[in-house]
Design an enzyme around this catalytic site. Structure first.
Site, short mmCIF file in Angstrom:
data_model
loop_
_atom_site.label_atom_id
_atom_site.label_comp_id
_atom_site.label_asym_id
_atom_site.label_seq_id
_atom_site.Cartn_x
_atom_site.Cartn_y
_atom_site.Cartn_z
N HIS A 190 0.83 -1.20 0.00
CA HIS A 190 0.00 0.00 0.00
C HIS A 190 0.87 1.26 0.00
O HIS A 190 0.47 2.29 -0.55
CB HIS A 190 -0.91 0.04 1.24
CG HIS A 190 -1.97 -1.01 1.24
ND1 HIS A 190 -1.76 -2.27 1.75
CD2 HIS A 190 -3.25 -0.98 0.80
CE1 HIS A 190 -2.88 -2.98 1.62
NE2 HIS A 190 -3.79 -2.22 1.04
N ASP A 260 -5.19 -5.95 -7.77
CA ASP A 260 -5.32 -5.21 -6.52
C ASP A 260 -5.41 -3.74 -6.92
O ASP A 260 -5.22 -3.38 -8.09
CB ASP A 260 -4.12 -5.48 -5.62
CG ASP A 260 -4.46 -5.33 -4.13
OD1 ASP A 260 -5.47 -4.65 -3.83
OD2 ASP A 260 -3.73 -5.88 -3.29
#
Length: 355
Positions: A190, A260
């Site tokens: 992330h 993702d």
């Protein structure tokens, strides 16, 4: 929106997000764009179960076939939905249960909890759950941590299969992640680039649970944004090697590959959002997840108009549309709640020993 105003067009390759609990006029325009095929929900989109059910109904009514609605509802730290459903323990507790009471008991618990998750999410109108997490616990990655079921790949496969197949029975399609495995890479994708420096023989064990579910008919997989330099210089989600050669060719996966989020820091390795979309698409990923970036979404929808025709894409995306096969009985719900409590007791015991 009634059936007369519904737009008829196949699912597109972009999965987008919404800013809040209601659809804005701009978002309606995006949702009707042929490049969009689905919506991912976050906590900010949810007020209560009544509002969420109505939101899902509105999204589904806009197009035919209906847009796919997804959510991250693994349990523990990763469950965007906290109202109208049962709070879930981290999935590592199922691995703990296997150690305490045997693998068969953990599989029974996983199947029962999966039934509950499938029933509760499908009743609200959600089609896809980005679960199970099939990463192996190596005690290296904090971002994975207790999201990983266990360190034994065969146990992860067996318990992961029970979760996935039972959700499917009750009307929710599971998407397994993060192929080929995020458990060894230390960094959190992330916020940073993450690398797994192991060779082919070492990483083979991470593929075991994915292969177990693929062999059983898994319809959806999400690749990691990790880089595996011994295999390819690109993150797995941009890698022809991982998607086409290993996943499709060697492992025989015929379902849909969903990226993702392309807004994650590790995904930026490909460049701008347009470059990320193109890198993902050219690697063989079927659906690109674009969230928290409205300018990026606008650019993504423009570039999707240039995508060449891909045989089988529509069928792969449609394969993620679940069919609810049965209703959860009161007895089955009671069993699931009992297993949730058993897992929570394991959590409390673990916290007591650490404290």
């Amino acid at each position: 929106m009634n059936s007369l105003s519904r737009v008829f067009q196949p699912l597109g390759p972009i999965m987008m997000d919404l800013k809040g609990p209601a659809i804005t006029d701009d978002e309606k325009r995006f949702l009707l764009n042929p490049g969009v095929g689905g919506v991912i929900l976050f906590s900010r989109n949810i007020v209560d179960s009544v509002q969420l059910e109505e939101l899902c109904r509105e999204i589904h009514s806009m197009r035919s076939p209906a847009l796919l609605i997804s959510i991250d509802h693994e349990g523990g730290r990763v469950q965007r939905l906290t109202c109208g459903v049962t709070p879930l323990p981290a999935m590592s507790r199922l691995g703990d249960l296997a150690e305490h009471s045997g693998l068969s008991r953990a599989i029974e618990a996983a199947r029962s909890i999966g039934n509950l998750v499938g029933s509760e999410l499908s009743d609200l109108g959600i089609d896809i759950n980005f679960s199970p997490c099939l990463d192996i616990e190596y005690h290296r990655s904090d971002v994975i941590g207790d999201r990983a079921i266990h360190g034994n790949p065969n146990w992860v496969g067996a318990i992961g299969y029970a979760i996935w197949s039972s959700m499917d029975e009750f009307g929710v399609s599971g998407v397994a992640k993060h192929f080929p495995g995020h458990g060894w890479a230390v960094n959190d994708t992330h916020v940073a680039v993450a690398e797994d420096l192991r060779d082919q023989s070492a990483i083979a064990s991470d593929l075991v649970p994915f292969q177990q579910l693929i062999s059983a008919g898994l319809k959806g997989i999400m690749p990691a944004h990790c880089i595996y330099p011994m295999h390819d210089s690109n993150p797995a989600g941009y890698s022809d090697y991982w998607i086409r050669k290993v996943l499709r060719n060697d492992m025989g996966f015929a379902g849909a590959v969903i990226s993702d989020s392309l807004s994650m820091r590790a995904a930026h390795e490909a460049g701008s959002m347009v470059q990320r979309i193109l890198a993902s698409q050219s690697a063989g990923v079927d659906m690109q997840l674009v969230c928290n970036d409205r300018c990026g979404l606008e650019a993504a929808l423009i570039v999707t108009e240039t995508f060449p025709y891909r045989p089988g894409l529509e069928a792969r995306l449609e394969s993620l549309r679940p069919v609810k096969k049965q209703k959860l009985s009161k007895a089955a719900r009671a069993d699931a709640l009992r297993f949730v409590e058993i897992c929570e007791q394991l959590t409390r015991t673990d916290q007591h020993h650490r404290g």
